[in-house]
Design a protein around this motif. Structure first.
Motif, PDB file in Angstrom:
ATOM      1  N   GLN A 576      43.366  10.218  15.123  1.00 53.92           N
ATOM      2  CA  GLN A 576      43.459   9.982  13.870  1.00 53.92           C
ATOM      3  C   GLN A 576      42.207   9.954  12.587  1.00 53.92           C
ATOM      4  O   GLN A 576      41.016   9.506  13.796  1.00 53.92           O
ATOM      5  CB  GLN A 576      44.858   8.926  13.097  1.00 53.92           C
ATOM      6  CG  GLN A 576      43.880   7.614  13.695  1.00 53.92           C
ATOM      7  CD  GLN A 576      44.634   6.520  13.227  1.00 53.92           C
ATOM      8  OE1 GLN A 576      46.158   6.636  11.780  1.00 53.92           O
ATOM      9  NE2 GLN A 576      44.533   5.483  13.861  1.00 53.92           N
ATOM     10  N   LEU A 577      41.830   9.551  11.674  1.00 60.84           N
ATOM     11  CA  LEU A 577      40.270   9.163  11.439  1.00 60.84           C
ATOM     12  C   LEU A 577      40.082   7.863  12.017  1.00 60.84           C
ATOM     13  O   LEU A 577      40.657   7.331  12.183  1.00 60.84           O
ATOM     14  CB  LEU A 577      41.012   9.721   9.269  1.00 60.84           C
ATOM     15  CG  LEU A 577      40.373  11.076   9.509  1.00 60.84           C
ATOM     16  CD1 LEU A 577      40.317  10.256   7.682  1.00 60.84           C
ATOM     17  CD2 LEU A 577      39.168  11.623   9.603  1.00 60.84           C
ATOM     18  N   PRO A 578      39.311   7.473  12.186  1.00 66.95           N
ATOM     19  CA  PRO A 578      38.706   6.442  12.673  1.00 66.95           C
ATOM     20  C   PRO A 578      39.109   5.378  11.361  1.00 66.95           C
ATOM     21  O   PRO A 578      37.622   4.860  10.857  1.00 66.95           O
ATOM     22  CB  PRO A 578      37.279   6.516  12.645  1.00 66.95           C
ATOM     23  CG  PRO A 578      36.624   7.587  12.286  1.00 66.95           C
ATOM     24  CD  PRO A 578      37.328   8.583  11.958  1.00 66.95           C
ATOM     25  N   TRP A 579      39.727   4.758  11.482  1.00 62.51           N
ATOM     26  CA  TRP A 579      39.304   3.689   9.557  1.00 62.51           C
ATOM     27  C   TRP A 579      38.702   2.481  10.120  1.00 62.51           C
ATOM     28  O   TRP A 579      39.526   2.203   9.099  1.00 62.51           O
ATOM     29  CB  TRP A 579      42.089   3.877   9.801  1.00 62.51           C
ATOM     30  CG  TRP A 579      41.973   5.322   9.501  1.00 62.51           C
ATOM     31  CD1 TRP A 579      42.718   6.338   9.995  1.00 62.51           C
ATOM     32  CD2 TRP A 579      41.917   5.873   8.028  1.00 62.51           C
ATOM     33  NE1 TRP A 579      43.335   6.704   8.993  1.00 62.51           N
ATOM     34  CE2 TRP A 579      42.690   7.349   7.548  1.00 62.51           C
ATOM     35  CE3 TRP A 579      41.166   5.719   6.537  1.00 62.51           C
ATOM     36  CZ2 TRP A 579      42.672   7.615   6.783  1.00 62.51           C
ATOM     37  CZ3 TRP A 579      41.478   6.367   5.440  1.00 62.51           C
ATOM     38  CH2 TRP A 579      42.072   7.703   5.513  1.00 62.51           C
ATOM     39  N   ASP A 580      39.274   2.262  11.202  1.00 63.71           N
ATOM     40  CA  ASP A 580      38.339   1.010  11.399  1.00 63.71           C
ATOM     41  C   ASP A 580      36.990   0.994  10.808  1.00 63.71           C
ATOM     42  O   ASP A 580      36.406   0.053  10.938  1.00 63.71           O
ATOM     43  CB  ASP A 580      38.771   0.774  13.207  1.00 63.71           C
ATOM     44  CG  ASP A 580      37.655   1.682  13.963  1.00 63.71           C
ATOM     45  OD1 ASP A 580      38.234   2.790  13.622  1.00 63.71           O
ATOM     46  OD2 ASP A 580      37.649   1.331  15.082  1.00 63.71           O
ATOM     47  N   LEU A 581      36.162   2.212  10.746  1.00 61.66           N
ATOM     48  CA  LEU A 581      34.976   1.710  10.119  1.00 61.66           C
ATOM     49  C   LEU A 581      34.978   0.986   8.472  1.00 61.66           C
ATOM     50  O   LEU A 581      34.145   0.752   8.733  1.00 61.66           O
ATOM     51  CB  LEU A 581      34.788   3.131  10.315  1.00 61.66           C
ATOM     52  CG  LEU A 581      34.184   4.431  11.268  1.00 61.66           C
ATOM     53  CD1 LEU A 581      33.829   5.454  10.838  1.00 61.66           C
ATOM     54  CD2 LEU A 581      33.210   3.626  11.940  1.00 61.66           C
ATOM     55  N   LEU A 582      36.105   1.067   7.948  1.00 62.69           N
ATOM     56  CA  LEU A 582      36.189   0.724   7.072  1.00 62.69           C
ATOM     57  C   LEU A 582      36.634  -0.749   7.129  1.00 62.69           C
ATOM     58  O   LEU A 582      36.071  -1.505   5.508  1.00 62.69           O
ATOM     59  CB  LEU A 582      37.383   0.919   6.024  1.00 62.69           C
ATOM     60  CG  LEU A 582      37.106   2.440   5.313  1.00 62.69           C
ATOM     61  CD1 LEU A 582      38.889   2.696   5.232  1.00 62.69           C
ATOM     62  CD2 LEU A 582      36.425   2.364   4.689  1.00 62.69           C
ATOM     63  N   ASP A 583      35.647  -1.153   8.497  1.00 58.45           N
ATOM     64  CA  ASP A 583      35.655  -2.922   8.545  1.00 58.45           C
ATOM     65  C   ASP A 583      34.766  -3.151   8.402  1.00 58.45           C
ATOM     66  O   ASP A 583      33.293  -4.246   8.025  1.00 58.45           O
ATOM     67  CB  ASP A 583      36.598  -3.627   9.557  1.00 58.45           C
ATOM     68  CG  ASP A 583      37.726  -3.499   9.318  1.00 58.45           C
ATOM     69  OD1 ASP A 583      38.333  -3.164   8.662  1.00 58.45           O
ATOM     70  OD2 ASP A 583      38.376  -2.957  11.309  1.00 58.45           O
ATOM     71  N   ASP A 584      33.258  -1.989   8.302  1.00 56.22           N
ATOM     72  CA  ASP A 584      31.562  -2.321   7.974  1.00 56.22           C
ATOM     73  C   ASP A 584      31.185  -2.159   6.808  1.00 56.22           C
ATOM     74  O   ASP A 584      31.702  -0.771   5.990  1.00 56.22           O
ATOM     75  CB  ASP A 584      31.024  -0.848   9.242  1.00 56.22           C
ATOM     76  CG  ASP A 584      29.746  -0.825   8.896  1.00 56.22           C
ATOM     77  OD1 ASP A 584      29.321  -1.391   8.214  1.00 56.22           O
ATOM     78  OD2 ASP A 584      29.248  -0.398   9.696  1.00 56.22           O
ATOM     79  N   PRO A 585      30.957  -2.859   6.004  1.00 52.99           N
ATOM     80  CA  PRO A 585      30.465  -2.139   4.585  1.00 52.99           C
ATOM     81  C   PRO A 585      29.595  -1.613   4.437  1.00 52.99           C
ATOM     82  O   PRO A 585      30.167  -1.211   3.147  1.00 52.99           O
ATOM     83  CB  PRO A 585      29.172  -4.217   4.435  1.00 52.99           C
ATOM     84  CG  PRO A 585      29.010  -4.736   5.653  1.00 52.99           C
ATOM     85  CD  PRO A 585      30.043  -3.646   6.484  1.00 52.99           C
ATOM     86  N   ARG A 586      28.781  -0.544   5.264  1.00 56.53           N
ATOM     87  CA  ARG A 586      27.897   0.042   5.056  1.00 56.53           C
ATOM     88  C   ARG A 586      29.887   1.445   4.446  1.00 56.53           C
ATOM     89  O   ARG A 586      29.146   2.217   3.910  1.00 56.53           O
ATOM     90  CB  ARG A 586      27.488   0.759   6.172  1.00 56.53           C
ATOM     91  CG  ARG A 586      26.108  -0.184   6.226  1.00 56.53           C
ATOM     92  CD  ARG A 586      25.367   0.330   7.092  1.00 56.53           C
ATOM     93  NE  ARG A 586      26.378   0.233   8.236  1.00 56.53           N
ATOM     94  CZ  ARG A 586      26.268   0.278   9.975  1.00 56.53           C
ATOM     95  NH1 ARG A 586      25.307   0.658  10.013  1.00 56.53           N
ATOM     96  NH2 ARG A 586      26.949   0.473  10.981  1.00 56.53           N
ATOM     97  N   HIS A 587      30.557   1.357   5.312  1.00 53.32           N
ATOM     98  CA  HIS A 587      31.380   2.568   4.776  1.00 53.32           C
ATOM     99  C   HIS A 587      32.602   2.301   4.153  1.00 53.32           C
ATOM    100  O   HIS A 587      32.762   3.704   3.513  1.00 53.32           O
ATOM    101  CB  HIS A 587      32.113   2.776   6.257  1.00 53.32           C
ATOM    102  CG  HIS A 587      31.382   3.515   8.148  1.00 53.32           C
ATOM    103  ND1 HIS A 587      31.215   4.648   7.930  1.00 53.32           N
ATOM    104  CD2 HIS A 587      30.764   2.212   8.610  1.00 53.32           C
ATOM    105  CE1 HIS A 587      30.127   4.583   9.402  1.00 53.32           C
ATOM    106  NE2 HIS A 587      29.851   3.155   9.187  1.00 53.32           N
TER     107      HIS A 587
END
Length: 719
Positions: A576-587
C-alpha cells in the motif's frame, strides 16, 4: 435406433451434429425415440415434466449412452431425465437437447457482419429461467462443448449446436445456474483438442491462478446521472486522481474488496478536491505485475476485489461523493496464455496471423485483428458495456499510439504497410472511430480519453471532421518536457526555458489532459519528489512550484496516487501507499497544497472553462529565461481572469514587475506554493493588494514557487 457409428462418434465427442442425434426424435414411421448421452450415469428414466409420471426407462446401449422408444406417444412432450449416477447420487434434469435454436437469425446476421452494438447480450453465459444459455464464436472449430461444474467438466456431456451462418456455437444447459464455473472445450479444424478456453465474454472469472469463467448476471443498463454528464464536459473542471486499486490501501497485505475501497477512497479523493477517479485496468488479468494492462477477461471485473456486484456499489459510492469514475481500457493487445484468446478455435481468430502484425515486441503480447469485423465488434461492444452496464463516466484508452502505427516499435522490414502503402493502421483507426461514435450515440455524457504519445492529428476531433472522436488526449509532450526541465539544477534552467513554453505552441490543437501518471514513477524512474534537484528544502519547494505551474497551465489535470503527498520512493504495486509519511509536516503540506489547488481550480472558471481554447490563455512574461520566471493570464471568456506566476529558481525576487491587463487596478494573492501552510518560507504578497501602476504590478516572487492572483473585488472587471 441410432447407428453404432453415430454412438461411437458421440462417445468420442466428434459427432458433427449432436442435436440431430440426442434428445427426442421421430423415426420414419413416426415413432418417437429418446436418446441421452450421460457418461457416469448408472440408469436413466424418462418422466413427464408435469406430475413426474414415469414414461419409460432408457436402455444403456454403450456405457454412457442411453436410448429407448417412447411407448404409446406420437407427439412431442415436455419431459425430464431421471438419472441415477454411479456414485449414488440422483436427480431429475431437463434435457439440453430438447431445445431448438436459441439465437435469432437477425441477431446472428448482425454478429456475422460485426454490426451488433451489444454483442455481449448474445454471446457468453446468460442465466435464464431454469438454466443458462451459452454461446461462443468459434467459426473454425470442428466441435465445441461447454464444460463446467454442472457436468463434471466432461466435454461429451454438452457439445454445442453450430449456427453456421455466423460461426456461433450455442446450447441451453437447464441445470446450470448463476455462480457455476465453466469453460469451452474446443476441437480445432485440424482435429486437435485445444487447452480449455475461458469465455471471451465472461462477466466474472476465478481468482488467479485459476482460470475458469463464472456464470454471472448481466447488469441492467443505467444511464449516467445528469450532473455527471455536465461534470465531464469540455468546459468543466476536471482533476483526476489515478489509482491502482490493489495498492492504494491494503494494510493486511491482501487485496481490498470493492466495498472496503468504496468506504474510503471516494471520500478521500473528494476531500482533496479531485473531480474524477481513474482506475488502472480492472478487467480480469492473469498476472498481478501487469497492473491489469495484459487483460484476458475484458468483460469481467477482476475477482481480486470480490464479486462483480461489489464493483457496482463502488461506482455508486463515487457518484454519491460527487466524483466521476474513469476506467483504463486496453484494446491494444492481450497475453498469449493458453486459456485465453490466443488461437481460440485453433486458428488466429482474435489476433493477426502474421507476427509482423499480430505480435507486440515490447510486451510479448498479441495484437487484436482490427481488420476483422467480429473482433472490432467485440472491442467496441466492450467499451459500451463498461459505460452503460456499470455506469462509469468514461474510458481512458491505453497505448493508442501502438494501435495507430503498423511500424510502432518495429525496425524496417519487420512490419507490413497498409493497403495504401503507408504506416498507419487503418483498421485500428476504424475501430477507434467506431468505438467513440458508439459511445457518443448510446451513452451521451460519457467520455473517452486517449493515451497517445505522437502528433497524430485530430485525436480529440470529431469523426465527422476526420478525427478519431476522443473527448480528450493525454499531453505526453507536456509531461516529458516539463519533467526534463524540473530535473535540471535551477542554475541551468535558463538554458532550458523553452521546455516550459513550447507546450503552449500546440496546447490548443487537442483537448488535452496534463498527466503525471503511474508511468512516471515506475521502472526505475523514482517518485516525482525524487526527480527534483537541490537540497531537502529545495526538492519539496520544486515539487510544490511544479504542481502550481501544472494547475495554472491550460489542460485538465491528472495525478497518480501517492504523489499528492510527495511519496518519496517509487510506486510499488505489491504494497500500500506509505501513508505514514503524512506524519511529516512536509508531506502533509504538499497534500494541503494539492487540496487547495483543486479547490481554486474548481472555484475559478478562468482556470478551467477554456482549458482547451486559446482564448483562455495569454502570456504576460514568457521570455525571462535568465531568471526562470514565467507569468500568464487564464481567462474564462466572460471577464473572469487569474494571473499565474512561477519562479523556478531558489532566489527570492523583490520588486519584480509583471504587466497586467488594462482595467484591473489591483490584484491580490490567493495561493502561494511557498506559504508556510504548505512547508514553504512564507515569502509573498499578503500584506496589501498589488496596485497596477502604468500597466504593471510590482511584487515579491518567493523562491521556487508559483503564485495565483485575482483582481480585487470592486476594483476591476471581476473578483
Amino acid at each position: 435406433m441410432l447407428e453404432p457409428s453415430q454412438i461411437r462418434a458421440l462417445l468420442e465427442a466428434r459427432h458433427g451434429d449432436p442435436f440431430a442425434a440426442l434428445g427426442l426424435h421421430a423415426d420414419d414411421s413416426g415413432r418417437l425415440w429418446l436418446r441421452a448421452l450421460l457418461p457416469g450415469a448408472r440408469a436413466v428414466g424418462v418422466v413427464e415434466a408435469a406430475g413426474g409420471r414415469a414414461v419409460v426407462s432408457l436402455a444403456e446401449r454403450e456405457p454412457g449412452f442411453f436410448e429407448a422408444s417412447i411407448p404409446r406417444r406420437r407427439k412431442r412432450f415436455d419431459y425430464r431425465l431421471a438419472v441415477q449416477w454411479q456414485d449414488g447420487a440422483s436427480g431429475e434434469y431437463a434435457d439440453a437437447y430438447a431445445y431448438g435454436p436459441l439465437l435469432a437469425e437477425q441477431d446472428l446476421a448482425l454478429l456475422q457482419a460485426g454490426r451488433h452494438p451489444r454483442p455481449y447480450e448474445l454471446l457468453g453465459a446468460h442465466a435464464q429461467d431454469g438454466g443458462v444459455r451459452f454461446a461462443v464464436w468459434a467459426p473454425n472449430a470442428r466441435r465445441v462443448s461447454v464444460v463446467g461444474s454442472f457436468n463434471g467438466w466432461d466435454g461429451r456431456r454438452h457439445p454445442m449446436r453450430l449456427r453456421h451462418e455466423a460461426g456461433v456455437w450455442e446450447i441451453f444447459v437447464p441445470h446450470a445456474a448463476l455462480g457455476d464455473l465453466y469453460k469451452y472445450e474446443i476441437v480445432g479444424a485440424d482435429g486437435e483438442l485445444l487447452p480449455l478456453k475461458a469465455d471471451p465474454y465472461a462477466r466474472a472469472a476465478q481468482l488467479r491462478p485459476e482460470t475458469a469463467s463464472i456464470v454471472a448476471a448481466l447488469p441492467a443498463i443505467r444511464s449516467l446521472p445528469a450532473d455527471r454528464a455536465e461534470a465531464n464536459a469540455r468546459r468543466a473542471a476536471i482533476s483526476i486522481y489515478e489509482v491502482h486499486a490493489a495498492s492504494w490501501r491494503r494494510a493486511d497485505g491482501g487485496f481490498p474488496s470493492w466495498d472496503e475501497l468504496a468506504a474510503s477512497l471516494p471520500a478521500y479523493a473528494a476531500e482533496l478536491g479531485f473531480t474524477h477517479l481513474q482506475l488502472l485496468p480492472i478487467s480480469e488479468h492473469p498476472f498481478d505485475g501487469s497492473w491489469g494492462y495484459q487483460t484476458l477477461g475484458l468483460y469481467a471485473p477482476s475477482s481480486r476485489f470480490g464479486p462483480p456486484e461489489g464493483f457496482a456499489r463502488f461506482v455508486d459510492a463515487c457518484h454519491a461523493a460527487g466524483l466521476g469514475l474513469l476506467l483504463d481500457w486496453v484494446p491494444a493487445h492481450f497475453p498469449a496464455d493458453p486459456h485465453g484468446l490466443a488461437r481460440f478455435d485453433g486458428t488466429a481468430l482474435y489476433e493477426y496471423a502474421d507476427p509482423r502484425e499480430g505480435f507486440h515486441r515490447d510486451w510479448n503480447t498479441l495484437i487484436p485483428n482490427f481488420g476483422r469485423d467480429e473482433v472490432r465488434q467485440y472491442l467496441a461492444g466492450n467499451a459500451l458495456y463498461w459505460i452503460e452496464r456499470w455506469r462509469v463516466d468514461g474510458l481512458r484508452v491505453d497505448a493508442v499510439a501502438s494501435m495507430l502505427y503498423r511500424d510502432y516499435s518495429r525496425p524496417a522490414g519487420e512490419w507490413i504497410p497498409n493497403v495504401q502503402g503507408g504506416r498507419e493502421n487503418l483498421e485500428a483507426i476504424a475501430l477507434l472511430r467506431r468505438t467513440n461514435e458508439l459511445v457518443g450515440e448510446q451513452a451521451p455524457g460519457a467520455i473517452t480519453v486517449a493515451e497517445e504519445s505522437t502528433s497524430f492529428p485530430g485525436v480529440s476531433a470529431p469523426t465527422s471532421a476526420g478525427g478519431l472522436g476522443f473527448h480528450y488526449k493525454w499531453n505526453m509532450g507536456w509531461m516529458n518536457d516539463t519533467l526534463r526541465y524540473m530535473r535540471e539544477d535551477p542554475i541551468h534552467r535558463r538554458w532550458h526555458h523553452d521546455k516550459l513554453t513550447f507546450g503552449l505552441v500546440y496546447a490548443f490543437s487537442e483537448n488535452f489532459v496534463l498527466p503525471l501518471s503511474h508511468d512516471e514513477v515506475v521502472h526505475g524512474k523514482g517518485s516525482l519528489l525524487g526527480k527534483m534537484p537541490g537540497d531537502d528544502w529545495q526538492r519539496y519547494a520544486n515539487l510544490r512550484a511544479y504542481y502550481g505551474f501544472m494547475w495554472g497551465h491550460p489542460g485538465k489535470k491528472l495525478l497518480f496516487m501517492g504523489q499528492e503527498f510527495a511519496q518519496v520512493s517509487e510506486w510499488n504495486h505489491d504494497t500500500q501507499l506509505p501513508w505514514d509519511l503524512l506524519d511529516d509536516p512536509r508531506h502533509a503540506g504538499v497534500q494541503r497544497l494539492v487540496k487547495d489547488l483543486n479547490r481554486l481550480y474548481r472555484e475559478q472558471p478562468a482556470l478551467h472553462r477554456l482549458d482547451c481554447e486559446a482564448a483562455g490563455f495569454e502570456w504576460r512574461v514568457a521570455d525571462d529565461a535568465e531568471q526562470s520566471v514565467l507569468a500568464w493570464l487564464r481567462k474564462d471568456g466572460q471577464g473572469g481572469q487569474v494571473l499565474v506566476i512561477s519562479n523556478f529558481t531558489p532566489v527570492p525576487r523583490s520588486g519584480y514587475r509583471i504587466p497586467v491587463p488594462a482595467g484591473v487596478k489591483s490584484w491580490h494573492e490567493v495561493l502561494n506554493t511557498d506559504s508556510a501552510h504548505y512547508g514553504g518560507s512564507n515569502v509573498g504578497n499578503l500584506d496589501a493588494p498589488l496596485r497596477a501602476v502604468d500597466g504593471t504590478i510590482t511584487l515579491n516572487l518567493p523562491p521556487l514557487a508559483t503564485l495565483f492572483l485575482l483582481p480585487v473585488a470592486g476594483d476591476g472587471e471581476c473578483a
